[in-house]
Design a protein around this motif. Structure first.
Motif, PDB file in Angstrom:
ATOM      1  N   SER A   1       0.829  -1.229   0.111  1.00 10.28           N
ATOM      2  CA  SER A   1       0.259   0.149   0.063  1.00 10.28           C
ATOM      3  C   SER A   1       0.790   1.373   0.149  1.00 10.28           C
ATOM      4  O   SER A   1       2.010   1.296   0.669  1.00 10.28           O
ATOM      5  CB  SER A   1      -1.044   0.105   1.159  1.00 10.28           C
ATOM      6  OG  SER A   1      -1.839   0.901   1.168  1.00 10.28           O
ATOM      7  N   ARG A   2       0.558   2.188  -0.757  1.00  4.68           N
ATOM      8  CA  ARG A   2       1.457   3.379  -0.800  1.00  4.68           C
ATOM      9  C   ARG A   2       0.758   4.561  -0.012  1.00  4.68           C
ATOM     10  O   ARG A   2      -0.378   4.868  -0.011  1.00  4.68           O
ATOM     11  CB  ARG A   2       1.428   3.931  -2.174  1.00  4.68           C
ATOM     12  CG  ARG A   2       2.489   2.988  -2.866  1.00  4.68           C
ATOM     13  CD  ARG A   2       3.254   3.447  -3.832  1.00  4.68           C
ATOM     14  NE  ARG A   2       2.756   4.442  -5.012  1.00  4.68           N
ATOM     15  CZ  ARG A   2       3.294   5.361  -5.601  1.00  4.68           C
ATOM     16  NH1 ARG A   2       4.500   5.556  -5.469  1.00  4.68           N
ATOM     17  NH2 ARG A   2       2.632   5.867  -6.615  1.00  4.68           N
ATOM     18  N   ALA A   3       1.746   5.207   0.633  1.00  8.05           N
ATOM     19  CA  ALA A   3       1.426   6.299   1.441  1.00  8.05           C
ATOM     20  C   ALA A   3       0.999   7.447   0.483  1.00  8.05           C
ATOM     21  O   ALA A   3       1.298   7.663  -0.799  1.00  8.05           O
ATOM     22  CB  ALA A   3       2.301   6.852   2.275  1.00  8.05           C
ATOM     23  N   LYS A   4       0.311   8.517   0.985  1.00  5.49           N
ATOM     24  CA  LYS A   4       0.048   9.663  -0.023  1.00  5.49           C
ATOM     25  C   LYS A   4       1.430  10.494  -0.414  1.00  5.49           C
ATOM     26  O   LYS A   4       1.348  11.120  -1.729  1.00  5.49           O
ATOM     27  CB  LYS A   4      -0.937  11.000   0.981  1.00  5.49           C
ATOM     28  CG  LYS A   4      -1.709  11.586   0.124  1.00  5.49           C
ATOM     29  CD  LYS A   4      -2.490  12.435   0.898  1.00  5.49           C
ATOM     30  CE  LYS A   4      -3.529  13.522  -0.037  1.00  5.49           C
ATOM     31  NZ  LYS A   4      -4.427  14.129   0.823  1.00  5.49           N
ATOM     32  N   ARG A   5       2.276  10.657   0.397  1.00  8.20           N
ATOM     33  CA  ARG A   5       3.685  10.950  -0.168  1.00  8.20           C
ATOM     34  C   ARG A   5       4.409  10.110  -0.916  1.00  8.20           C
ATOM     35  O   ARG A   5       5.425  10.510  -1.317  1.00  8.20           O
ATOM     36  CB  ARG A   5       4.261  11.847   1.190  1.00  8.20           C
ATOM     37  CG  ARG A   5       3.745  12.967   1.517  1.00  8.20           C
ATOM     38  CD  ARG A   5       4.433  13.378   2.771  1.00  8.20           C
ATOM     39  NE  ARG A   5       3.918  12.410   3.773  1.00  8.20           N
ATOM     40  CZ  ARG A   5       4.749  12.314   4.757  1.00  8.20           C
ATOM     41  NH1 ARG A   5       5.815  13.088   5.186  1.00  8.20           N
ATOM     42  NH2 ARG A   5       4.528  11.484   5.943  1.00  8.20           N
ATOM     43  N   GLY A   6       4.001   8.972  -1.091  1.00  7.42           N
ATOM     44  CA  GLY A   6       4.828   7.906  -2.161  1.00  7.42           C
ATOM     45  C   GLY A   6       5.524   6.745  -1.627  1.00  7.42           C
ATOM     46  O   GLY A   6       5.456   5.966  -2.266  1.00  7.42           O
ATOM     47  N   GLU A   7       5.869   6.709  -0.610  1.00  4.34           N
ATOM     48  CA  GLU A   7       6.508   5.444   0.135  1.00  4.34           C
ATOM     49  C   GLU A   7       5.474   4.450   0.128  1.00  4.34           C
ATOM     50  O   GLU A   7       4.416   4.557   0.608  1.00  4.34           O
ATOM     51  CB  GLU A   7       7.283   5.876   1.377  1.00  4.34           C
ATOM     52  CG  GLU A   7       6.444   6.083   2.831  1.00  4.34           C
ATOM     53  CD  GLU A   7       6.193   7.523   2.818  1.00  4.34           C
ATOM     54  OE1 GLU A   7       6.137   7.974   4.070  1.00  4.34           O
ATOM     55  OE2 GLU A   7       5.946   8.179   1.863  1.00  4.34           O
ATOM     56  N   THR A   8       6.109   3.372  -0.048  1.00  4.66           N
ATOM     57  CA  THR A   8       5.467   2.001  -0.021  1.00  4.66           C
ATOM     58  C   THR A   8       5.358   1.421   1.454  1.00  4.66           C
ATOM     59  O   THR A   8       6.685   1.343   1.885  1.00  4.66           O
ATOM     60  CB  THR A   8       5.898   1.012  -1.181  1.00  4.66           C
ATOM     61  OG1 THR A   8       5.755   1.824  -2.349  1.00  4.66           O
ATOM     62  CG2 THR A   8       5.102  -0.067  -1.321  1.00  4.66           C
ATOM     63  N   ASN A   9       4.559   0.845   1.939  1.00  2.61           N
ATOM     64  CA  ASN A   9       4.606   0.003   3.225  1.00  2.61           C
ATOM     65  C   ASN A   9       5.267  -1.450   2.826  1.00  2.61           C
ATOM     66  O   ASN A   9       4.837  -2.192   1.960  1.00  2.61           O
ATOM     67  CB  ASN A   9       3.435  -0.410   3.843  1.00  2.61           C
ATOM     68  CG  ASN A   9       3.439  -1.148   5.174  1.00  2.61           C
ATOM     69  OD1 ASN A   9       4.227  -0.754   5.819  1.00  2.61           O
ATOM     70  ND2 ASN A   9       2.570  -2.171   5.366  1.00  2.61           N
ATOM     71  N   VAL A  10       6.213  -2.210   3.529  1.00  2.00           N
ATOM     72  CA  VAL A  10       6.888  -3.145   3.234  1.00  2.00           C
ATOM     73  C   VAL A  10       6.579  -4.206   4.379  1.00  2.00           C
ATOM     74  O   VAL A  10       6.759  -5.329   4.542  1.00  2.00           O
ATOM     75  CB  VAL A  10       8.392  -3.187   3.182  1.00  2.00           C
ATOM     76  CG1 VAL A  10       8.674  -2.266   1.836  1.00  2.00           C
ATOM     77  CG2 VAL A  10       9.181  -2.270   4.294  1.00  2.00           C
ATOM     78  N   GLN A  11       6.262  -3.708   5.763  1.00  2.00           N
ATOM     79  CA  GLN A  11       5.954  -4.680   6.757  1.00  2.00           C
ATOM     80  C   GLN A  11       4.567  -5.270   6.712  1.00  2.00           C
ATOM     81  O   GLN A  11       3.728  -4.695   6.360  1.00  2.00           O
ATOM     82  CB  GLN A  11       6.011  -3.773   8.001  1.00  2.00           C
ATOM     83  CG  GLN A  11       7.446  -3.258   8.003  1.00  2.00           C
ATOM     84  CD  GLN A  11       7.744  -2.736   9.613  1.00  2.00           C
ATOM     85  OE1 GLN A  11       7.588  -3.675  10.610  1.00  2.00           O
ATOM     86  NE2 GLN A  11       7.845  -1.595   9.816  1.00  2.00           N
ATOM     87  N   PRO A  12       4.758  -6.629   7.128  1.00  2.00           N
ATOM     88  CA  PRO A  12       3.260  -7.148   7.188  1.00  2.00           C
ATOM     89  C   PRO A  12       2.338  -6.654   7.967  1.00  2.00           C
ATOM     90  O   PRO A  12       2.695  -6.251   9.169  1.00  2.00           O
ATOM     91  CB  PRO A  12       3.672  -8.756   7.519  1.00  2.00           C
ATOM     92  CG  PRO A  12       4.987  -8.490   8.043  1.00  2.00           C
ATOM     93  CD  PRO A  12       5.736  -7.467   7.539  1.00  2.00           C
TER      94      PRO A  12
END
Ligand SMILES: Cc1cc2nc3c(=O)[nH]c(=O)nc-3n(C[C@H](O)[C@H](O)[C@H](O)COP(=O)(O)OP(=O)(O)OC[C@H]3O[C@@H](n4cnc5c(N)ncnc54)[C@H](O)[C@@H]3O)c2cc1C
Ligand SMILES: Cc1ncc(C[n+]2csc(CCOP(=O)(O)OP(=O)(O)O)c2C)c(N)n1
Ligand code: SF4
Ligand code: SF4
Ligand code: SF4
Ligand SMILES: [Mg+2]
Lengths: 351, 602
Positions: free
Chosen positions: A158-169
């Protein structure tokens, strides 16, 4: 945030419950959340559920931690008791309130941040104690109040509004709760009041800990494309696995549920939850199979909702601890106070 | 249901309940807002554009707008729309330089108006500024019709009447006062391009019972009021019976009190729920201690030796079912003593002066056949309006007729089909001023309807023309204007923007909104947040929403136009927009023959 007060004028045909109250009488202060926030919809569902259950407002305690979600108790049932506790510590305060006055309807409202990060341990133990309360997690995948950091329920990718992607389960509160032995576990969506209101009513009437994980999009920080907790995403993958209707004690259910597949589950106070399965391979009374079912659905990317697990009739906090019947405030003085002699005897035991 | 066509000029017009109910479609919320802003002259001009006589109507209008007012549905009592109209008139500055003026040269078309009542005066008002030459024939020596001769001066002061009639005559109408038209054929010979018949319904109904013609103390209500108005009648006996319980009866009983009567009874045949008089007129009469006697049906006048001594009645008993009388019985007969009787049981039209061989068709009730849209009779170029067209109504209907007839006369004289009516229109403009700012006062004010103060009971009878109502004070009208719900600030929905977050549904104080699966109207009405039981009020149904293909439904019934739906909508799918309803008048033809022109009125 709105600056216009909601006027007190009501629809002249608004029905009243047996207490003579309309839905609007269960409202609270004007919401200060962002316009369009899912949390406000859950508040509206809580108002509807409380009105339909004819809860007596001053016999209800609303509890929360910290977060946008945790602000919502201010927006319903102004006449009820309310405690806005420290971040993640609502379960302890609820335990105290519930222990002191077992007649109170205990309603907890929390967020995914408040419950699954800082308050994770507290939540687990409240379930373990089977504290008699309805506990709602308004789940938006972010810390809304602190401006949108990923929470522990954010999905991988899932991507945050500012662009970074979540990598933790993610931590799935539903699977976790079932694994921990919680006696009522459900998932719903702020945008589906038809499902949410009966589930809330059942959760409130369930004796023991009832966990309701409610997907609740954050319009400001988590409703964009590439978010897996947006309105659009939730609707696209939305999958109600089972229908649950709540039937109050006095009402006859035969007429409405004559067809075979309806399964009534009786609750402590004589009310019933009438379940109708959508998915055949699913049984909300079977812990192991439900966990498997949820994990398979997660792999398919489905947002499964409905009453996932229920086990009524388990001992709650008071049963386990053999507490006195009734709230402490109604105990006779003698019962609460051992007297000088009794106190001395007690102290003696610890020497 | 199909998506609602909000482009249709009637959709948003209907939402403005008062404006929709007003026969002349006065823009009520606009003028109320202007009063709130202290813009009394502007408020007066907005009124005048539609209803021509704001000062008169602010006192005596039949006010069909008030029973229609939305406020009455959410909060019992309607906004005092009529009395606020009077505020606009009372507090205005001189508006004479803002009135329309007749051009220096005429267009050469000559129009005759018969009767100088409000219907004819409206036609004159609309046609004079367009260059028509207007001649008004009036049988009495003063203009105004029943407003002058029948509505008593304690309800409508002469000064107000003179002023507002003067505005019209001063545009250059030729008034031939004291000139009764006794032959239509003769008038036709004068070669007018068009004739408007605004002669009213001048004949009071008779009550032919034994003894009717045996005493001079039995009067026909409207003739008697007229004679009082002209100063021919200045007194009446102490005990007066008024027969009938309509608005004329109310004026007769109150006038009697001012001419020396001390015991006035209004005799009604039926129970109270069947009275024709407006509730407020009954209240005003009862405030003056007039006794209203129900269930008495007149049988005979008791005249002894040529002297009226009383009247004989059947005392009735009725069986009423579902608001209708299904059975009646006479219980007994009673004689009620009196010195005078005034008959106020209705009015009729009469056209003895119209020859029946002129191509003007009359129907089975001897009424001219008049087209409901064009107001033209079967002979082209002759138009009817006001009470003359279809029997007695009221001032505001006569004004509405006058506007439509003027439009027809314009078409008839300057070419074009009189049946070709310019369309109505609606103009919408967003009221959003900033993030949380709206250009209207949208905070619901829970105040109760303000009462209009009256002159003390002891003082008001001293003279015939003491106006009883005093009009609102500053403090009173400032409260009353805030009771208006701004129904012209429309909720306008843009379906593609909606993300179905439910924010609007949850916040709406009167639960007007629902997102649901579409269905046929009865099913849809039944499943709304609060079922839409008022079938007089329409549902708004959106196009299918983008995410779930459900529809947004709004029950227009109890929306208080607070703007919270628009305020809480994260995507501005809801907006509050000011609607201006355009009702075409004759001047719209003059300026532009092409479709509708919508001019912002300020
Ligand atoms: C007692 C009473 C009280 C009323 N109170 C109210 C009220 O409070 N509010 C309200 O809205 N309405 C009221 N009405 C109704 C209202 O007055 C009429 O509906 C309205 O005046 C009709 O206007 P009009 O222009 O059609 O006709 P009218 O006002 O009747 O005017 C017709 C004119 O034509 C003249 N005329 C008639 N025949 C000829 C002829 N052959 N030649 C030349 N002139 C002629 C008459 O003299 C008169 O001046 C009341 C009516 C009565 C009787
Ligand atoms: C002890 C403590 N640590 C951190 C914070 C900062 N903080 C405030 S709210 C919040 C997270 C709230 O997230 P969630 O519970 O999901 O609520 P939401 O705003 O998303 O509804 C955090 C970390 C705090 N208030 N107190
Ligand atoms: S509330 Fe105001 S705008 Fe609405 S119907 Fe009443 S007067 Fe008209
Ligand atoms: S303006 Fe919007 S929120 Fe206010 S009453 Fe009307 S529909 Fe409801
Ligand atoms: S608030 Fe706006 S986006 Fe949300 S449901 Fe209403 S119209 Fe749609
Ligand atoms: Mg959160």
């Amino acid at each position: 945030m709105s600056f216009i007060r909601k006027p007190t004028v009501t629809n002249s045909r608004l029905p009243k419950n047996s207490l003579g109250l309309t839905r609007r009488d269960y409202e609270g202060g004007m919401s200060t959340l962002c316009a369009g926030c899912g949390h406000d919809s859950i508040t509206a569902a809580l108002i509807q559920a409380a009105w339909e259950l004819e809860l007596v407002p001053h016999q209800v305690v609303k509890l929360s931690g910290i977060g946008c979600s945790s602000k919502t108790p201010a927006y319903f049932m102004s006449q009820a008791h309310g405690v806005n506790s420290v971040h993640g510590r609502m379960p302890s305060v609820a335990t105290g309130a519930g222990a002191a006055n077992r007649d109170l309807v205990c309603l907890g409202v929390s967020g995914d941040g408040d419950s699954l990060s800082i308050g994770f341990g507290q939540l687990a133990h409240a379930m373990r104690r089977n504290l008699n309360m309805a506990y709602v997690i308004e789940n938006n995948g972010v810390y809304g109040l602190t401006k949108g950091q990923f929470s522990a329920s954010a999905d991988v990718g899932s991507r945050a509004k500012r662009g970074e992607t979540n990598v933790q389960p993610p931590i799935d509160p539903v699977v976790t709760a079932i694994a921990l032995g919680c006696t009522f576990v459900a998932r719903s969506f702020s945008g589906d009041k038809q499902q949410l209101v009966p589930l809330l009513k059942a959760a409130i009437r369930h004796r023991g800990f009832a966990l309701l994980d409610v997907l609740s999009p954050c319009v400001t920080f988590n409703d964009h494309e590439d978010s897996t907790k947006s309105y659009a995403y939730t609707r696209r993958y939305y999958h109600p696995a089972i229908h649950a209707d709540f039937v109050p004690p006095a009402q006859d259910i035969k007429a409405a549920y004559d067809h075979g597949e309806a399964m009534p589950v009786e609750l402590h106070d004589g009310s019933r939850i009438v379940l109708r399965k959508v998915d055949e391979g699913f049984d909300p009374s079977d812990r192991a199979r439900t966990i498997g079912f949820l994990q398979d659905a997660a792999k398919r990317g489905e947002v499964v909702t409905g009453l996932m697990y229920i086990q009524p009739g388990q001992d709650d906090l008071h049963d386990v601890n053999h507490t006195v019947p009734g709230p402490l405030h109604s105990q006779p003085y003698d019962g609460l106070h051992p007297g000088a002699e009794g106190l001395r005897e007690l102290q003696q035991r610890y020497r | 249901m199909k998506p609602t066509d909000t482009q249709h000029p009637d959709y948003f017009h209907r939402v403005v309940d008062c404006q929709w109910a007003c026969p002349a479609h006065t823009d009520v919320p606009l003028y109320i807002r202007m009063i709130a802003q202290g813009r009394f002259a502007d408020a007066y001009m907005v009124n005048r554009e539609s209803n021509v006589f704001p000062g008169i109507l602010g006192r005596v209008c039949d006010r069909p707008c008030e029973p229609a007012c939305r406020r009455a549905r959410v909060d019992e009592k309607p906004v005092a729309i009529c009395r606020l109209k009077r505020v606009a008139a009372d507090y205005r500055s001189d508006i004479r330089d803002r009135l329309p003026k007749a051009p220096a040269t005429t267009n050469g078309k000559r129009v005759a108006l018969i009767g100088a009542g409000c219907a004819s005066l409206t036609v004159a008002n609309d046609l004079l500024p367009l260059g028509f030459e207007v001649t008004i024939f009036e049988r009495f020596d003063r203009p105004g019709g029943l407003m002058r001769t029948n509505i008593p001066s304690f309800r409508l002061p002469e000064k107000v009447l003179d002023e507002e009639i003067g505005y019209i005559l001063d545009m250059g109408a030729e008034l031939k006062a004291g000139c009764e038209i006794t032959s239509m054929a003769a008038l036709l010979e004068q070669g007018f391009d068009a004739i408007f018949v605004g002669t009213g319904a001048p004949r009071g109904k008779e009550l032919e019972l034994p003894g009717r013609h045996d005493s001079p103390r039995i009067h026909i209500g409207i003739d008697w009021l007229e004679s009082v108005s002209f100063g021919h009648t200045t007194k009446i006996g102490p005990r007066v019976l008024i027969i009938g319980v309509g608005n004329t009866a109310m004026d007769c009983c109150r006038t009697s009190l001012r001419l020396g009567a001390t015991d006035v009874k209004v005799m009604a045949r039926k129970p109270r729920e069947f009275f024709k008089a407006s509730a407020w007129e009954l209240d005003d009469a009862e405030e003056e201690n007039v006794e209203i006697v129900v269930n008495h049906s007149p049988v005979a006048f008791v005249v002894e030796d040529g002297v009226l001594t009383g009247m004989l009645f059947d005392r009735m008993e009725y069986t009423v079912e579902d608001g209708r009388i299904v059975d009646s019985r006479v219980v007994e007969q009673v004689t009620i003593p009196c010195d005078d009787v005034v008959l106020a049981i209705g009015q009729e039209n009469a056209f003895p002066w119209i020859e029946r061989d002129l191509g003007i068709e009359f129907d089975e009730w001897d009424m001219p056949v008049v087209d409901r849209t064009t107001f033209m009779c079967t002979r082209p170029g002759i138009f009817f309006g006001g009470d003359a067209a279809w029997g007695p109504e009221n001032i505001i209907w006569a004004v509405a007729h006058g506007h439509e007839a003027a439009l027809s006369i314009h078409r008839h004289c300057l070419g074009g089909d009189v049946g070709d009516r310019p369309p109505r229109g609606v103009n919408l403009q967003s009221a959003k001023m900033g993030l949380h700012e709206w250009s209207f006062s949208n905070d619901f004010d829970g105040s109760e309807r303000q009462l209009v103060p009256h002159v003390d009971l002891k003082k008001r009878f001293k003279k015939l023309n003491i106006e009883v109502e005093l009009g609102y004070s500053l403090e009173e009208f400032q409260v009353e204007v805030e009771r208006c719900l701004n129904c012209d600030l429309q909720t306008v929905f843009d379906a593609p923007k909606c993300i179905e977050c439910d924010a609007c549904i949850d916040v709406c104080p009167t639960n007007c909104l629902t997102i649901t699966e579409n269905a046929e109207e009865p099913a849809l009405r039944a499943k709304l947040t609060v079922p839409a039981e008022n079938l007089d009020q329409p549902l708004f149904v959106s196009e299918a929403l983008p995410q779930t293909a459900r529809v947004m439904v709004k029950d227009e019934d109890q929306c208080v136009h607070c703007g919270l739906c628009a305020e809480r909508c994260p995507t501005a799918a809801w907006d509050m927009q000011k609607s201006l309803i355009k009702i075409p008048h004759a001047d719209d033809l003059a300026v532009d023959e092409s479709p509708i022109k919508v001019a912002a009125r300020s």
